[in-house]
Structure formats: structure tokens, C-alpha cells
Design a protein around this motif. Structure first.
Motif, mmCIF file in Angstrom:
data_model
loop_
_atom_site.group_PDB
_atom_site.id
_atom_site.type_symbol
_atom_site.label_atom_id
_atom_site.label_comp_id
_atom_site.label_asym_id
_atom_site.label_seq_id
_atom_site.Cartn_x
_atom_site.Cartn_y
_atom_site.Cartn_z
ATOM 1 N N VAL A 98 0.828 -1.204 0.000
ATOM 2 C CA VAL A 98 0.000 0.000 0.000
ATOM 3 C C VAL A 98 0.867 1.260 0.000
ATOM 4 O O VAL A 98 0.525 2.268 -0.627
ATOM 5 C CB VAL A 98 -0.955 -0.021 1.216
ATOM 6 N N MET A 99 2.010 1.191 0.658
ATOM 7 C CA MET A 99 2.884 2.363 0.780
ATOM 8 C C MET A 99 3.811 2.549 -0.420
ATOM 9 O O MET A 99 4.554 3.539 -0.487
ATOM 10 C CB MET A 99 3.727 2.241 2.045
ATOM 11 N N LEU A 100 3.780 1.640 -1.375
ATOM 12 C CA LEU A 100 4.759 1.646 -2.459
ATOM 13 C C LEU A 100 4.741 2.944 -3.277
ATOM 14 O O LEU A 100 5.794 3.519 -3.580
ATOM 15 C CB LEU A 100 4.528 0.447 -3.390
ATOM 16 N N GLY A 101 3.545 3.407 -3.659
ATOM 17 C CA GLY A 101 3.451 4.626 -4.452
ATOM 18 C C GLY A 101 4.035 5.827 -3.735
ATOM 19 O O GLY A 101 4.709 6.669 -4.346
ATOM 20 N N LEU A 102 3.795 5.902 -2.428
ATOM 21 C CA LEU A 102 4.353 7.001 -1.636
ATOM 22 C C LEU A 102 5.875 6.896 -1.556
ATOM 23 O O LEU A 102 6.578 7.905 -1.586
ATOM 24 C CB LEU A 102 3.747 6.982 -0.238
ATOM 25 N N GLU A 103 6.384 5.651 -1.462
ATOM 26 C CA GLU A 103 7.838 5.449 -1.446
ATOM 27 C C GLU A 103 8.470 5.959 -2.737
ATOM 28 O O GLU A 103 9.484 6.660 -2.729
ATOM 29 C CB GLU A 103 8.173 3.967 -1.265
ATOM 30 N N ILE A 104 7.854 5.585 -3.855
ATOM 31 C CA ILE A 104 8.388 5.982 -5.165
ATOM 32 C C ILE A 104 8.424 7.502 -5.287
ATOM 33 O O ILE A 104 9.361 8.079 -5.851
ATOM 34 C CB ILE A 104 7.545 5.352 -6.291
ATOM 35 N N ARG A 105 7.400 8.150 -4.742
ATOM 36 C CA ARG A 105 7.327 9.623 -4.805
ATOM 37 C C ARG A 105 8.115 10.304 -3.690
ATOM 38 O O ARG A 105 8.147 11.527 -3.612
ATOM 39 C CB ARG A 105 5.861 10.065 -4.725
ATOM 40 N N ASN A 106 8.704 9.479 -2.821
ATOM 41 C CA ASN A 106 9.417 10.019 -1.655
ATOM 42 C C ASN A 106 8.500 10.923 -0.831
ATOM 43 O O ASN A 106 8.877 12.026 -0.418
ATOM 44 C CB ASN A 106 10.678 10.784 -2.111
ATOM 45 N N SER A 107 7.278 10.424 -0.607
ATOM 46 C CA SER A 107 6.248 11.240 0.046
ATOM 47 C C SER A 107 5.708 10.602 1.313
ATOM 48 O O SER A 107 4.560 10.845 1.703
ATOM 49 C CB SER A 107 5.087 11.487 -0.934
ATOM 50 N N ILE A 108 6.498 9.739 1.945
ATOM 51 C CA ILE A 108 6.024 9.107 3.179
ATOM 52 C C ILE A 108 6.174 10.098 4.333
ATOM 53 O O ILE A 108 7.284 10.475 4.719
ATOM 54 C CB ILE A 108 6.789 7.805 3.471
ATOM 55 N N THR A 109 5.046 10.525 4.860
ATOM 56 C CA THR A 109 4.989 11.459 5.984
ATOM 57 C C THR A 109 4.110 10.831 7.069
ATOM 58 O O THR A 109 3.383 9.857 6.804
ATOM 59 C CB THR A 109 4.360 12.795 5.547
ATOM 60 N N THR A 149 -3.553 2.882 -4.544
ATOM 61 C CA THR A 149 -3.778 4.018 -5.432
ATOM 62 C C THR A 149 -4.355 5.206 -4.677
ATOM 63 O O THR A 149 -3.929 6.347 -4.859
ATOM 64 C CB THR A 149 -4.727 3.614 -6.577
ATOM 65 N N LEU A 150 -5.321 4.942 -3.788
ATOM 66 C CA LEU A 150 -6.002 6.019 -3.070
ATOM 67 C C LEU A 150 -5.104 6.729 -2.063
ATOM 68 O O LEU A 150 -5.302 7.915 -1.780
ATOM 69 C CB LEU A 150 -7.233 5.469 -2.341
ATOM 70 N N VAL A 151 -4.124 6.013 -1.511
ATOM 71 C CA VAL A 151 -3.297 6.610 -0.454
ATOM 72 C C VAL A 151 -2.461 7.768 -0.988
ATOM 73 O O VAL A 151 -2.056 8.658 -0.224
ATOM 74 C CB VAL A 151 -2.403 5.532 0.207
ATOM 75 N N THR A 152 -2.242 7.823 -2.303
ATOM 76 C CA THR A 152 -1.535 8.964 -2.899
ATOM 77 C C THR A 152 -2.484 10.137 -3.151
ATOM 78 O O THR A 152 -2.056 11.183 -3.638
ATOM 79 C CB THR A 152 -0.869 8.553 -4.224
ATOM 80 N N ASP A 153 -3.778 9.929 -2.842
ATOM 81 C CA ASP A 153 -4.814 10.966 -2.917
ATOM 82 C C ASP A 153 -4.990 11.575 -4.308
ATOM 83 O O ASP A 153 -4.993 12.805 -4.463
ATOM 84 C CB ASP A 153 -4.528 12.076 -1.908
ATOM 85 N N PRO A 154 -5.181 10.744 -5.342
ATOM 86 C CA PRO A 154 -5.461 11.289 -6.674
ATOM 87 C C PRO A 154 -6.892 11.812 -6.758
ATOM 88 O O PRO A 154 -7.767 11.382 -6.000
ATOM 89 C CB PRO A 154 -5.282 10.068 -7.589
ATOM 90 N N GLN A 155 -7.134 12.722 -7.684
ATOM 91 C CA GLN A 155 -8.496 13.207 -7.923
ATOM 92 C C GLN A 155 -9.261 12.275 -8.857
ATOM 93 O O GLN A 155 -10.480 12.155 -8.763
ATOM 94 C CB GLN A 155 -8.450 14.604 -8.554
ATOM 95 N N ILE A 156 -8.522 11.637 -9.771
ATOM 96 C CA ILE A 156 -9.132 10.842 -10.832
ATOM 97 C C ILE A 156 -8.546 9.440 -10.816
ATOM 98 O O ILE A 156 -7.329 9.266 -10.706
ATOM 99 C CB ILE A 156 -8.871 11.482 -12.211
ATOM 100 N N LEU A 157 -9.414 8.431 -10.922
ATOM 101 C CA LEU A 157 -8.968 7.044 -11.015
ATOM 102 C C LEU A 157 -9.233 6.522 -12.424
ATOM 103 O O LEU A 157 -10.343 6.653 -12.943
ATOM 104 C CB LEU A 157 -9.722 6.179 -10.004
ATOM 105 N N LEU A 158 -8.207 5.955 -13.028
ATOM 106 C CA LEU A 158 -8.328 5.305 -14.328
ATOM 107 C C LEU A 158 -8.246 3.800 -14.101
ATOM 108 O O LEU A 158 -7.249 3.296 -13.576
ATOM 109 C CB LEU A 158 -7.216 5.769 -15.271
ATOM 110 N N LEU A 159 -9.291 3.088 -14.481
ATOM 111 C CA LEU A 159 -9.384 1.646 -14.244
ATOM 112 C C LEU A 159 -9.369 0.929 -15.592
ATOM 113 O O LEU A 159 -10.339 0.986 -16.341
ATOM 114 C CB LEU A 159 -10.668 1.310 -13.483
#
Length: 255
Positions: A98-109, A149-159
Motif C-alpha cells: 500500500v505504501m509503495l506509491g508514496l515510497e516511489i514519490r518520496n512522500s512518506i509522511t 492508489t487512493l493513499v496517494t490521494d489522486p483526484q481521478i482514477l483510471l481503471l
């Protein structure tokens, strides 16, 4: 009225050994904030290509895409992408996945960690956060992929065919789960699917693309009398059959 997504005169051409291939031509549509839109069409009509263009992963050869009034010129934090497979890493726990996207963006807070835990608790995966993907059912894995996907807080989801790898019974349950999560989180969603029933049951509107070169053949407003609709209840609605027949005729598939 302003739109969160505007697709304007989008076209896509490829060069192949046999010459130029026109994949998409003159695509025009919009998506309102909070709307769920499905995209259907014959195989090879460019549905997934269109999502890649909207996401900024691919550049169109003509036209443009606007996200919240800004022209797409590359990938954006405003957009989250879910693919056919969940792509969870087997050697990472569910929480680590779940934390992977935040890791990639260096956005773990601390705030991001709190959001991840809240999402896991809200959607029934907190007790499985230290488990590994092979210990979860297909439906739970897909839920974990959506939370990632949601944990990065996107406005739009593409499925992009996000449920097609699941068996039919699991798929029905997951449709309900994912729909409820998207609505609760107030996200805008675009779903590419080859399944007409799925497209109708989840969407506020269904966009029908023609065979290649794909262009917008029709847009169907999906309205049910049941105001508390779910994908599963929509399939039982009296209006469902009429929408299905209309879209099936529009596909004009010959076998």
C-alpha cells in the motif's frame, strides 16, 4: 460548467512495418467531478490507448486532454491508475504494498501513514496488513491495490480492465466494493471494460467507441429509479436490460 477531464479532438497514429495505423480519431468527451464513466468498444478500438493518453503516459498525435483546466503534458499526481492485474509484490506485506506509491514519490509522511492505516481500517484490510498477497483472496488483493492508489490521494482514477482477471462471482462482489469505495472517497473514475453489464452497472455514463479507428459513436446516460444504487442492484433494475440491448446493438459485433 467546468469539467475535471476534457478530451478534445484526440487522435492517435502509429507507424508499423505495413504503414500508418490510425488507432483513435477525433475523440471528444468530458467528465464531471465525482462522475463514474465507462468506456466500451470492440477489441482493438483503442480503449486502453485512450486511458494512457489521459494519464499522460502516452502523447496523442493530435488534439489535447485537459485535467482541471490544465493541458496534460506528462504524468500527474492528480491521476491514479489501476490495471488488470493487481501487481502486488509477493515479498512485501499488504501494508508495504500500500505504501509503495508514496515510497516511489518520496512522500512518506506521518500524515500519509495515518491515511494508509485509516483506509486499511475503513475497507476491512487492517487485520491483514502484515499478511502477504498470496494469503489474500483475489477480491481482497484488488481492494489492496485500490487502497495503494487512493493513499496517494489522486483526484481521478483510471481503471483499465481492473476486474477482468477475477472469476465472475468474485468480480460481482468486487464491483460493489470498489464502487462503494470510489463513491465514499468522492473520486472521479474512468473505467475501460469489454463487459457491457459491468459498464452499465457501475457508470453514470457509458461512452461507446467505434471499431478502429476508434471514435465516439455514442454516449449513454445511465439512470435508474433506485437512488441508492449499487452495481449489483443495478443489474436487477428494469432499465438495465434496455441499456444492455441498446449498447450491444451499438457495438455491431459480428461473430
Amino acid at each position: 460548467m467546468s469539467y475535471i477531464v476534457e478530451v478534445q479532438e484526440v487522435g492517435m497514429k502509429y507507424q508499423s512495418p505495413n504503414g500508418e495505423i490510425i488507432a483513435l480519431e477525433n475523440i471528444n468527451f468530458y467528465v464531471r467531478e465525482g462522475e463514474f464513466v465507462s468506456i466500451v468498444g470492440p477489441s482493438g478500438c483503442g480503449k486502453s490507448t485512450l486511458l494512457s493518453i489521459i494519464s499522460g503516459l502516452m502523447s496523442s498525435t493530435s488534439g489535447s486532454v485537459m485535467i482541471s483546466g490544465e493541458k496534460v503534458s506528462g504524468t500527474s499526481k492528480k491521476i491514479g491508475y489501476m490495471l488488470q492485474k493487481d501487481h502486488l509484490f509477493d515479498w512485501r506485506t499488504i501494508y508495504q504494498n500500500v505504501m509503495l506509491g508514496l515510497e516511489i514519490r518520496n512522500s512518506i509522511t506521518p500524515e500519509a501513514k495515518e491515511r494508509a492505516i485509516k483506509l486499511l481500517k475503513t475497507y476491512g484490510l487492517y487485520e491483514f496488513k502484515d499478511k502477504y498477497p498470496n494469503q489474500l483472496s483475489g477480491g481482497m488483493r484488488q481492494r489492496a491495490a485500490l487502497i495503494r492508489t487512493l493513499v496517494t490521494d489522486p483526484q481521478i482514477l483510471l481503471l483499465d480492465e481492473a476486474f477482468s482477471a477475477l472469476d465472475f462471482q468474485t468480480r460481482l462482489v468486487v464491483n460493489d466494493d470498489i464502487y462503494a469505495i470510489i463513491k465514499k472517497e468522492n473520486k472521479t473514475a474512468l473505467l475501460v471494460t469489454h463487459d457491457i453489464s459491468e459498464s452499465i452497472s457501475m457508470a453514470d455514463r457509458v461512452i461507446l467507441l467505434s471499431k478502429r479507428p476508434g471514435t465516439v459513436k455514442n454516449i449513454y446516460e445511465i439512470k435508474f429509479k433506485n437512488t441508492n444504487r449499487t452495481p449489483l442492484s443495478s443489474r436487477d433494475a428494469p432499465e438495465f436490460r434496455n441499456y444492455f440491448q441498446e449498447i450491444w446493438r451499438g457495438l455491431d459485433v459480428h461473430v
